[in-house]
Design a protein around this motif. Sequence first.
Motif, PDB file in Angstrom:
ATOM      1  N   MET A   1       5.748  -2.258  -0.530  1.00 55.92           N
ATOM      2  CA  MET A   1       7.171  -3.037  -0.998  1.00 55.92           C
ATOM      3  C   MET A   1       7.034  -4.206  -0.546  1.00 55.92           C
ATOM      4  O   MET A   1       6.585  -4.896   0.338  1.00 55.92           O
ATOM      5  N   THR A   2       7.702  -4.980  -1.430  1.00 59.30           N
ATOM      6  CA  THR A   2       7.943  -6.483  -1.312  1.00 59.30           C
ATOM      7  C   THR A   2       8.593  -6.880  -0.149  1.00 59.30           C
ATOM      8  O   THR A   2       9.846  -6.168  -0.005  1.00 59.30           O
ATOM      9  N   LEU A   3       8.406  -7.892   0.708  1.00 64.72           N
ATOM     10  CA  LEU A   3       8.936  -8.206   1.907  1.00 64.72           C
ATOM     11  C   LEU A   3      10.436  -8.883   1.163  1.00 64.72           C
ATOM     12  O   LEU A   3      10.177 -10.009   0.520  1.00 64.72           O
ATOM     13  N   SER A   4      11.511  -8.648   1.857  1.00 67.96           N
ATOM     14  CA  SER A   4      12.667  -9.668   1.591  1.00 67.96           C
ATOM     15  C   SER A   4      13.153  -9.959   2.885  1.00 67.96           C
ATOM     16  O   SER A   4      13.461  -9.320   3.854  1.00 67.96           O
ATOM     17  N   LEU A   5      13.192 -11.254   3.144  1.00 71.44           N
ATOM     18  CA  LEU A   5      13.238 -11.885   4.396  1.00 71.44           C
ATOM     19  C   LEU A   5      14.495 -13.004   4.384  1.00 71.44           C
ATOM     20  O   LEU A   5      14.115 -13.970   3.737  1.00 71.44           O
ATOM     21  N   ASP A   6      15.667 -12.739   4.917  1.00 69.18           N
ATOM     22  CA  ASP A   6      16.703 -13.726   4.917  1.00 69.18           C
ATOM     23  C   ASP A   6      16.939 -14.355   3.584  1.00 69.18           C
ATOM     24  O   ASP A   6      17.227 -15.402   3.333  1.00 69.18           O
ATOM     25  N   GLY A   7      17.095 -13.329   2.585  1.00 65.48           N
ATOM     26  CA  GLY A   7      17.447 -13.788   1.165  1.00 65.48           C
ATOM     27  C   GLY A   7      16.208 -14.255   0.451  1.00 65.48           C
ATOM     28  O   GLY A   7      16.317 -14.706  -0.980  1.00 65.48           O
ATOM     29  N   VAL A   8      15.071 -14.201   1.005  1.00 68.79           N
ATOM     30  CA  VAL A   8      13.889 -14.739   0.193  1.00 68.79           C
ATOM     31  C   VAL A   8      12.894 -13.375  -0.158  1.00 68.79           C
ATOM     32  O   VAL A   8      12.722 -12.694   0.857  1.00 68.79           O
ATOM     33  N   SER A   9      12.600 -13.574  -1.302  1.00 72.12           N
ATOM     34  CA  SER A   9      11.464 -12.305  -1.734  1.00 72.12           C
ATOM     35  C   SER A   9      10.725 -12.767  -3.044  1.00 72.12           C
ATOM     36  O   SER A   9      11.103 -13.947  -3.552  1.00 72.12           O
ATOM     37  N   ILE A  10       9.825 -12.175  -3.278  1.00 73.40           N
ATOM     38  CA  ILE A  10       9.011 -12.593  -4.449  1.00 73.40           C
ATOM     39  C   ILE A  10       9.782 -12.100  -5.683  1.00 73.40           C
ATOM     40  O   ILE A  10      10.381 -11.124  -5.806  1.00 73.40           O
ATOM     41  N   PRO A  11       9.882 -13.060  -6.663  1.00 72.06           N
ATOM     42  CA  PRO A  11      10.757 -12.933  -7.660  1.00 72.06           C
ATOM     43  C   PRO A  11      10.426 -11.673  -8.503  1.00 72.06           C
ATOM     44  O   PRO A  11       9.126 -11.125  -8.659  1.00 72.06           O
ATOM     45  N   ASP A  12      11.266 -10.833  -8.933  1.00 72.33           N
ATOM     46  CA  ASP A  12      11.324  -9.386  -9.390  1.00 72.33           C
ATOM     47  C   ASP A  12      11.114  -9.626 -10.788  1.00 72.33           C
ATOM     48  O   ASP A  12      12.127  -9.573 -11.635  1.00 72.33           O
ATOM     49  N   SER A  13       9.895 -10.093 -11.466  1.00 68.85           N
ATOM     50  CA  SER A  13       9.961 -10.530 -12.954  1.00 68.85           C
ATOM     51  C   SER A  13       8.472 -10.240 -13.423  1.00 68.85           C
ATOM     52  O   SER A  13       7.549 -10.231 -12.556  1.00 68.85           O
ATOM     53  N   GLN A  14       8.452 -10.215 -14.676  1.00 65.01           N
ATOM     54  CA  GLN A  14       7.064  -9.738 -15.348  1.00 65.01           C
ATOM     55  C   GLN A  14       6.179 -11.025 -14.958  1.00 65.01           C
ATOM     56  O   GLN A  14       5.042 -10.788 -14.712  1.00 65.01           O
ATOM     57  N   LEU A  15       6.657 -12.307 -15.367  1.00 63.06           N
ATOM     58  CA  LEU A  15       5.920 -13.346 -14.945  1.00 63.06           C
ATOM     59  C   LEU A  15       5.165 -13.124 -13.317  1.00 63.06           C
ATOM     60  O   LEU A  15       3.958 -13.495 -13.400  1.00 63.06           O
ATOM     61  N   ALA A  16       6.084 -13.105 -12.356  1.00 62.14           N
ATOM     62  CA  ALA A  16       5.451 -12.937 -11.201  1.00 62.14           C
ATOM     63  C   ALA A  16       4.605 -11.910 -10.795  1.00 62.14           C
ATOM     64  O   ALA A  16       3.588 -12.136 -10.073  1.00 62.14           O
ATOM     65  N   ARG A  17       4.829 -10.726 -11.317  1.00 59.49           N
ATOM     66  CA  ARG A  17       4.001  -9.597 -11.145  1.00 59.49           C
ATOM     67  C   ARG A  17       2.572 -10.040 -11.961  1.00 59.49           C
ATOM     68  O   ARG A  17       1.582  -9.680 -11.272  1.00 59.49           O
ATOM     69  N   GLU A  18       2.734 -10.782 -12.795  1.00 58.29           N
ATOM     70  CA  GLU A  18       1.440 -11.123 -13.555  1.00 58.29           C
ATOM     71  C   GLU A  18       0.745 -12.127 -12.581  1.00 58.29           C
ATOM     72  O   GLU A  18      -0.715 -12.274 -12.571  1.00 58.29           O
ATOM     73  N   ILE A  19       1.453 -12.983 -12.197  1.00 62.11           N
ATOM     74  CA  ILE A  19       0.739 -14.063 -11.028  1.00 62.11           C
ATOM     75  C   ILE A  19       0.143 -13.315 -10.144  1.00 62.11           C
ATOM     76  O   ILE A  19      -1.035 -13.669  -9.829  1.00 62.11           O
ATOM     77  N   THR A  20       0.852 -12.442  -9.508  1.00 64.27           N
ATOM     78  CA  THR A  20       0.202 -11.653  -8.177  1.00 64.27           C
ATOM     79  C   THR A  20      -0.965 -11.052  -8.488  1.00 64.27           C
ATOM     80  O   THR A  20      -1.917 -11.058  -7.997  1.00 64.27           O
ATOM     81  N   GLU A  21      -0.875 -10.256  -9.731  1.00 59.64           N
ATOM     82  CA  GLU A  21      -2.055  -9.514 -10.118  1.00 59.64           C
ATOM     83  C   GLU A  21      -3.276 -10.692 -10.485  1.00 59.64           C
ATOM     84  O   GLU A  21      -4.515 -10.160  -9.918  1.00 59.64           O
ATOM     85  N   LEU A  22      -3.134 -11.434 -11.140  1.00 60.08           N
ATOM     86  CA  LEU A  22      -4.123 -12.568 -11.375  1.00 60.08           C
ATOM     87  C   LEU A  22      -4.724 -13.155 -10.233  1.00 60.08           C
ATOM     88  O   LEU A  22      -5.966 -13.136  -9.976  1.00 60.08           O
ATOM     89  N   VAL A  23      -4.032 -13.562  -9.151  1.00 63.41           N
ATOM     90  CA  VAL A  23      -4.378 -14.132  -8.225  1.00 63.41           C
ATOM     91  C   VAL A  23      -5.047 -13.139  -7.172  1.00 63.41           C
ATOM     92  O   VAL A  23      -6.346 -13.444  -6.648  1.00 63.41           O
ATOM     93  N   ARG A  24      -4.469 -12.074  -7.042  1.00 65.78           N
ATOM     94  CA  ARG A  24      -5.265 -11.090  -6.349  1.00 65.78           C
ATOM     95  C   ARG A  24      -6.368 -10.563  -6.664  1.00 65.78           C
ATOM     96  O   ARG A  24      -7.626 -10.365  -5.764  1.00 65.78           O
ATOM     97  N   ASP A  25      -6.733 -10.622  -7.963  1.00 65.17           N
ATOM     98  CA  ASP A  25      -7.907  -9.942  -8.584  1.00 65.17           C
ATOM     99  C   ASP A  25      -8.859 -11.222  -8.635  1.00 65.17           C
ATOM    100  O   ASP A  25     -10.064 -11.264  -8.915  1.00 65.17           O
ATOM    101  N   THR A  26      -8.750 -12.626  -8.479  1.00 64.04           N
ATOM    102  CA  THR A  26      -9.247 -13.557  -8.420  1.00 64.04           C
ATOM    103  C   THR A  26      -9.802 -14.144  -6.985  1.00 64.04           C
ATOM    104  O   THR A  26     -11.024 -14.670  -6.950  1.00 64.04           O
ATOM    105  N   GLU A  27      -8.950 -14.335  -6.137  1.00 57.54           N
ATOM    106  CA  GLU A  27      -9.114 -14.918  -4.939  1.00 57.54           C
ATOM    107  C   GLU A  27      -9.467 -13.818  -3.955  1.00 57.54           C
ATOM    108  O   GLU A  27      -9.563 -12.687  -4.130  1.00 57.54           O
ATOM    109  N   SER A  28     -10.115 -14.286  -2.610  1.00 54.98           N
ATOM    110  CA  SER A  28     -10.363 -13.525  -1.758  1.00 54.98           C
ATOM    111  C   SER A  28      -9.297 -12.923  -1.085  1.00 54.98           C
ATOM    112  O   SER A  28      -8.167 -13.620  -1.179  1.00 54.98           O
ATOM    113  N   PRO A  29      -9.163 -11.881  -0.213  1.00 52.46           N
ATOM    114  CA  PRO A  29      -7.981 -11.552   0.467  1.00 52.46           C
ATOM    115  C   PRO A  29      -7.500 -12.460   1.325  1.00 52.46           C
ATOM    116  O   PRO A  29      -6.283 -12.703   1.542  1.00 52.46           O
TER     117      PRO A  29
END
Length: 213
Positions: A1-29
């Motif tokens: 589940m995405t962290l929501s902290l003091d009004g800050v969370s990862i944007p709930d959008s297709q663009l953000a989800r694709e960014i997350t997937e791409l970076v997670r699959d390319t970079e080290s943990p």
Amino acid sequence: MTLSLDGVSIPDSQLAREITELVRDTESPLLFHHSSRVYYFGALAGKRRGLTFDPELLYAGAMFHDMGLTHKHSSACERFEVDGANVARSFLCSHGIPQNDIDLVWNAIALHTTPGIPQHMHPVVALVTAGVEMDVLGIDYPAFDNAQREQVVAAHPRTENFKEDILEAFYNGIKHKPDTTFGNVKADVLIDKDPSFQRGNFCSVIRNSAWKG
């Protein structure tokens, strides 16, 4: 589940989800979680400072900022910051993002290791650097309360020896092109890791130029 902290969370959008997937699959943990923390710390800093920014653009800048350290996206002769900025630009172009927004993200990534300039620029540029400085250098650490720091790290853990691990990641991403560190902070990494490295000297470049006087 995405962290929501003091009004800050990862944007709930297709663009953000694709960014997350791409970076997670390319970079080290290590780099993926670091980049995620950069987003949260940058966004929290922005809210605290009363800045207006597009969370999607900040997320893109934060998540792509170290892509130039990966083997897949490391060029032979460009600064790693430029490599990462170019990856972000290509991705955003392919998703129809307006050019002005793409330029903001490009600048945010390209300038994130250039102290003293980003904070005077657009909030997206300023806050990517603010997030990096907080997570890597501990700059502005007391401005974040314990709960904020702990929740961000719980969602995106730091390794036990993160300070040395991130330095090693920097070194591995730039050691094949040492000349690209001329005039920026990454020269310090090469000096630390490679005793044979000779830092470029700005004064020597001037004095040894083809000009007579």
